[in-house]
Design an enzyme around this catalytic site. Structure first.
Site, short mmCIF file in Angstrom:
data_model
loop_
_atom_site.label_atom_id
_atom_site.label_comp_id
_atom_site.label_asym_id
_atom_site.label_seq_id
_atom_site.Cartn_x
_atom_site.Cartn_y
_atom_site.Cartn_z
N ARG A 1 -58.82 -30.99 -13.11
CA ARG A 1 -58.73 -32.20 -13.93
C ARG A 1 -59.90 -33.15 -13.68
NH1 ARG A 1 -52.16 -33.18 -14.10
NH2 ARG A 1 -51.82 -31.79 -15.87
N LYS B 1 -37.60 -19.52 -17.40
CA LYS B 1 -36.40 -19.94 -18.10
C LYS B 1 -36.59 -20.14 -19.60
CE LYS B 1 -33.86 -22.22 -14.45
NZ LYS B 1 -33.35 -23.52 -14.02
N GLY C 1 -48.62 -25.47 -17.24
CA GLY C 1 -48.19 -25.20 -15.87
C GLY C 1 -48.78 -23.99 -15.16
#
Ligand code: 3PG
Ligand code: MG
Length: 396
Positions: A39, A196, A354
């Site tokens: 970043r 998930k 992520g």
């Protein structure tokens, strides 16, 4: 893109002007050291361009999720590491006496202002906080795509007060995302993996109506396999969501989107590195005491053939339990295929979110993709088709 946004090309003469640049300095740290400076590096084009044009560059950023102003959430902690990556001196400016400190800065100087979240109103997008920031500068540049899903004073409110522009990193993100899902070249494939289904339901719902091939991997594929009536042993799955998975499969069929679920898989009796019970089998042959931990080689080969027919790929999430060997094999193999096709010029490949960047780095291919987003949550919300408030505020 019907709507468009101003960039640094539209700024005009910035010499001597104070520019508030919203960046994302929310980097992971361990024992006082930055463990991933991606970043930081993303901000460099904008920061150096503005400083070289003689602007007074005031970096505005959040750090963590502080409940109150405390030293462990101070951006003073990242100022030295940031300075090191930038290769130029960087001042740190506290919220106390900030206006006076800023007044001492010269054209070309760069400063990091203290954590925006030290103001309670920042996350509430309190106009008073936006005004508090706006008073410090003449212009506002937002270069923090990865925080653009937040409608906060520094990411959204400010854009309505000061003349607002997209920075270079923001510009690159928006162009890449437009090329991937806005008006992409077809056929389009999407890879959606991760543990998930519940965290990616909206992503899947949005994608089935937009892509030609939906490749589902990771723990979430197990829920889909269960929905199709397969015995998945003790695999990680959200069995209460099999109904939802079925709805998504039906929606895909109506939209002419081919959903690819694994037909061979790598299984083991325990989740550990290189377990003795490791084997590859047809997806119909998973024993009751086994769990699916990765896609099998035949599935990967078939998916590689799918990618060869596609012009555009958007990738979010690993295909297997990639942190633990050898369950990174499918992710690494398919990522390498995508990278090779990109390098040959037959595929536009955009990845983000992520774990995805970590997985692509592990495969050694992040640089070979057309674009890898620095964003986590913002990338997912964009994949859900949501309008990001920080982006919307830049549109004209
Ligand atoms: C991130 O790390 O995902 C961004 O910096 C946004 O941070 P947040 O999730 O705390 O708003
Ligand atoms: Mg986040």
């Amino acid at each position: 893109m019907a709507e468009t946004f101003r960039t640094l090309d539209d700024l005009g003469d910035v010499a001597g002007k104070r520019v508030l640049v919203r960046v994302d300095l929310n980097v992971p740290m361990q024992d006082g050291a930055v463990t991933d400076d991606t970043r930081f590096r993303a901000t460099l084009p904008t920061v150096t361009e503005l400083a070289d044009k003689g602007a007074i560059v005031l970096l505005l950023a959040h750090f963590g999720r502080p409940k109150a102003p405390t030293p462990d959430y101070s951006l003073a902690l990242v100022t030295r590491p940031y300075e090191h990556v930038l290769g130029r001196p960087v001042r740190f400016i506290d919220w106390e006496g900030d206006a006076d400190s800023i007044a001492t800065l010269q054209p070309g100087d760069i400063a990091i202002l203290e954590n925006t979240r030290f103001f309670g109103g920042e996350e509430k997008n309190d106009p008073a906080v936006a005004e508090r920031f706006a008073k410090l500068a003449d212009l506002y540049v937002n270069d923090a795509f990865s925080a653009a899903h937040r409608a906060h004073a520094s990411t959204e409110g400010l854009a309505h007060i000061l003349p607002a522009y997209a920075g270079r990193a923001m510009e690159a993100e928006l162009k890449a995302l437009e090329a991937a899902l806005g008006e992409p070249e077809r056929p389009v494939a999407a890879v959606v993996g991760g543990a998930k289904v519940s965290t990616k339901l909206e992503v899947l719902r949005h994608l089935v109506a937009r892509v030609d091939h939906l490749i589902i991997g990771g723990g979430m594929a197990n829920t889909f396999l269960a929905a199709r009536g397969l015995a998945i042993g003790k695999s990680l799955a959200e069995r209460e969501l099999t109904g939802t998975a079925e709805e998504i499969l039906d929606a895909a069929e109506r939209a002419n989107c081919t959903v690819h679920l694994p037909y061979d898989v790598v299984v083991a009796k325990e989740f550990a590195a290189n377990p003795p019970s490791l084997r590859t089998c047809n997806v119909h042959e998973v024993a009751e005491d086994e769990m699916i931990l990765d896609l099998g080689p035949a599935a990967v080969e078939a998916l590689a053939d799918v990618l060869k027919t596609c012009r555009t790929l958007v990738w979010n999430g690993p295909l297997g339990a990639f942190e633990t060997p050898p369950f990174d094999a499918a992710t690494v193999a398919l990522a390498r295929t995508a990278a090779a096709l990109t390098q040959e010029g037959s595929l536009v490949s955009v990845a983000g979110g992520g774990d995805t960047v970590a997985a692509l780095n592990q495969a050694g291919v992040a640089d070979a993709f057309t674009f890898v987003s620095t964003a986590g949550g913002a990338f997912l919300e964009w994949m859900e088709g949501k309008e990001l408030p920080g982006v919307k505020a830049l549109m004209r």
